[in-house]
Design an enzyme around this catalytic site. Structure first.
Site, PDB file in Angstrom:
ATOM      1  N   LYS A  58      21.440 -38.578 -21.608  1.00 47.32           N
ATOM      2  CA  LYS A  58      20.516 -37.603 -20.991  1.00 47.32           C
ATOM      3  C   LYS A  58      19.402 -37.120 -21.934  1.00 47.32           C
ATOM      4  O   LYS A  58      18.374 -37.781 -22.027  1.00 47.32           O
ATOM      5  CB  LYS A  58      21.341 -36.483 -20.365  1.00 47.32           C
TER       6      LYS A  58
ATOM      7  N   TYR B 249      34.014 -35.943 -16.314  1.00 48.23           N
ATOM      8  CA  TYR B 249      33.351 -37.191 -15.949  1.00 48.23           C
ATOM      9  C   TYR B 249      32.829 -37.853 -17.219  1.00 48.23           C
ATOM     10  O   TYR B 249      32.208 -37.199 -18.054  1.00 48.23           O
ATOM     11  CB  TYR B 249      32.183 -36.919 -15.001  1.00 48.23           C
TER      12      TYR B 249
ATOM     13  N   ASP C 135      32.669 -36.235 -25.671  1.00 50.49           N
ATOM     14  CA  ASP C 135      31.588 -36.691 -24.803  1.00 50.49           C
ATOM     15  C   ASP C 135      30.537 -35.590 -24.687  1.00 50.49           C
ATOM     16  O   ASP C 135      30.736 -34.582 -24.012  1.00 50.49           O
ATOM     17  CB  ASP C 135      32.162 -37.064 -23.428  1.00 50.49           C
TER      18      ASP C 135
HETATM   19  C1  LIG Z   1      26.077 -38.233 -17.119  1.00 47.63           C
HETATM   20  C2  LIG Z   1      27.339 -38.316 -17.887  1.00 47.63           C
HETATM   21  C3  LIG Z   1      27.906 -39.551 -18.266  1.00 47.63           C
HETATM   22  C4  LIG Z   1      27.377 -40.867 -17.765  1.00 47.63           C
HETATM   23  O1  LIG Z   1      26.092 -41.131 -18.192  1.00 47.63           O
HETATM   24  P1  LIG Z   1      25.205 -42.206 -17.363  1.00 47.63           P
HETATM   25  O2  LIG Z   1      23.963 -42.326 -18.189  1.00 47.63           O
HETATM   26  O3  LIG Z   1      24.992 -41.615 -16.015  1.00 47.63           O
HETATM   27  O4  LIG Z   1      25.981 -43.470 -17.315  1.00 47.63           O
HETATM   28  C5  LIG Z   1      28.998 -39.547 -19.101  1.00 47.63           C
HETATM   29  N1  LIG Z   1      29.541 -38.389 -19.546  1.00 47.63           N
HETATM   30  C6  LIG Z   1      29.038 -37.193 -19.190  1.00 47.63           C
HETATM   31  C7  LIG Z   1      29.664 -35.950 -19.717  1.00 47.63           C
HETATM   32  C8  LIG Z   1      27.944 -37.110 -18.338  1.00 47.63           C
HETATM   33  O5  LIG Z   1      27.484 -35.919 -17.950  1.00 47.63           O
END
Ligand SMILES: *Cc1c(COP(=O)(O)O)cnc(C)c1O
Length: 442
Positions: free
Chosen positions: A281, A148, A243
């Site tokens: 986060k 994701y 990511d």
């Molecule tokens: C949470 C998450 C996102 C998206 O971040 P948001 O602040 O919710 O838009 C993207 N990549 C990873 C791996 C995530 O866990």
């Protein structure tokens, strides 16, 4: 049903919330579609605990999906936010504090030579992809099934997280033309990746992957997988986007990249390096801060230096940055040692309780992150294998744990998050609660 002490009426709240907000939630991962029932709204949180509107307190295993790494409402973070708020909520102009946060990120994570702050992980990955396309003049992006990367159109193809929970393969509203620019491969599949480059190499702008997949449950990247991505990208002129929105400054002191860097150094191997990295986060400590970072020559193709545009009214917002800086200031070696020990203890207690009751399960681990897959007898390696877990079993576990005072993610496809505020006593409670469920379900 109305709670006697708080007067909270759960049934009325369901009707009210669903009448005004689709599904009653502002983010689908908060719905209980994967476990059944309706979410009870939370009212407050402190340290390792959350309290719902009905006045019940739980050990929190969601931790704002990882952001609350120092525990909820840490006094230092709250004070920093209050002080920042008194100085003004938003200027639409630069501040020294946002530059300090960027410097702090770079000091801990050396591939982050330049840092651009944004407000959400979605913006960070979306911009990373745009930058990769702008820099290479190519169109295709390779991603892995079950990873994701937020909800921008091209990255919603075969994504994990809420899409996995609700069993939706892809989102509606993503045009065929956009989906056709995303190549989706099985996670960890070296041959599929090499083949994709052999076939489309000259058109591939970027490969994006979660530093350690955590949105389909936690999967440890296989040895050599990131080295292969790095070398294919280097040889074929593509951009490697790592990511770390979830794993960054949580899986370890330098994210999951740092875990692999240290392992490479220990093996006497040159560590691989991503071209671009995304954070979120943890770096906001619970307020909206995310970042795109990476190689200076790439990052400097962003506006105003270069022709790849990106902007944000609230980017580097002073209150959010204050929360991020205060949180980062608490992330020292002792905190990561503590998190690693708590994570070991959680895996021992939860897995031990399941094993004692004869409940087949697998454990996924990456750095300090861990998750549990009911009904699997081997550690899953990709989304297909993860999808074979016993999600109905997880639904009964979720509700049983709630009854025992433990707040789990409302989905079998998520990590169980810990914070530095959790104690061994909290983990024992988690283990005991899993044991009680397992004994009743063997
Ligand atoms: C949470 C998450 C996102 C998206 O971040 P948001 O602040 O919710 O838009 C993207 N990549 C990873 C791996 C995530 O866990």
């Amino acid at each position: 049903m109305t709670d006697a002490s708080t007067g909270f009426d759960a049934d009325a709240f369901v009707l009210r919330s669903e009448a005004v907000t689709p599904g009653g939630v502002n983010s689908p991962v908060r719905a209980w579609n994967g476990v059944g029932g309706h979410p009870v709204p939370l009212a407050s949180a402190k340290g390792a605990y959350v309290t719902d509107a009905a006045g019940r307190t739980y050990v929190d295993m969601v931790c704002s999906w990882g952001a609350a790494i120092v525990g909820h409402a840490h006094p230092l973070v709250v004070e920093a936010v209050q002080r920042a708020a008194e100085r003004g909520l938003s200027f639409g102009a630069s501040t020294e504090a946002e530059i300090s946060l960027a410097e702090e990120i770079r000091a801990r994570y050396s591939p982050a030579q330049r840092v651009r702050l944004v407000s959400t992980g979605t913006e960070a990955t979306m911009t990373a992809v745009r930058l990769a396309r702008g820099a290479t003049g190519r169109d295709l992006v390779v991603k892995f099934a079950g990873c994701y990367h937020g909800h921008s159109d091209g990255l919603l193809v075969a994504a994990g997280s809420g899409l996995a929970t609700s069993g939706v393969p892809d989102s509606g509203g993503v045009t065929a033309a956009i989906a056709a620019q995303t190549i989706v491969l099985p996670y960890g599949d070296d041959a599929a990746l090499t083949d994709a480059f052999a076939e489309h190499g000259a058109r591939i702008a970027a490969v994006i992957t979660e530093a350690a997949p955590s949105n389909m449950g936690v999967i440890e990247p296989p040895l050599g997988f990131h080295e292969l991505i790095a070398s294919l990208c280097r040889n074929e002129g593509a951009v490697f986007i790592l990511d770390e929105v979830l794993t960054g400054f949580r899986a370890g002191p330098a994210g999951y990249w740092g875990v692999e860097r240290d392992a490479a150094i220990a093996r006497g191997v040159e560590p691989w390096v991503p071209d671009l990295v995304t954070f979120g986060k943890v770096i906001g400590g619970g307020l909206p801060v995310a970042a795109l970072a990476g190689r200076a020559d790439l990052m400097e193709q962003l506006a105003p230096l270069g022709n790849v545009y990106q902007a944000g009214t609230l980017s580097g917002n002073p209150v959010a940055v204050a929360a991020g800086r205060a949180t980062m200031s608490l992330l020292d070696d002792g905190l990561y040692r503590n998190l690693a020990e708590l994570s070991d203890q959680m895996v021992d207690r939860v897995s031990g309780a399941l094993t004692d009751a004869g409940v087949s399960h697998a454990v996924g681990r990456a750095g300090t992150l861990a998750s549990f897959f009911l009904g699997l007898d081997a550690t899953p390696r990709d989304f297909d294998e993860v999808s074979r877990q016993d999600t109905a079993g997880y639904a009964t576990l979720f509700h049983s744990m709630r009854d025992s005072g433990i707040y789990l993610p409302p989905s079998a496809f998520e990590a169980w998050f810990l914070s530095a505020a959790h104690t061994p006593v909290d983990i024992d409670r988690v283990g005991d609660a899993v044991g009680a469920w397992a004994a009743a379900n063997r």
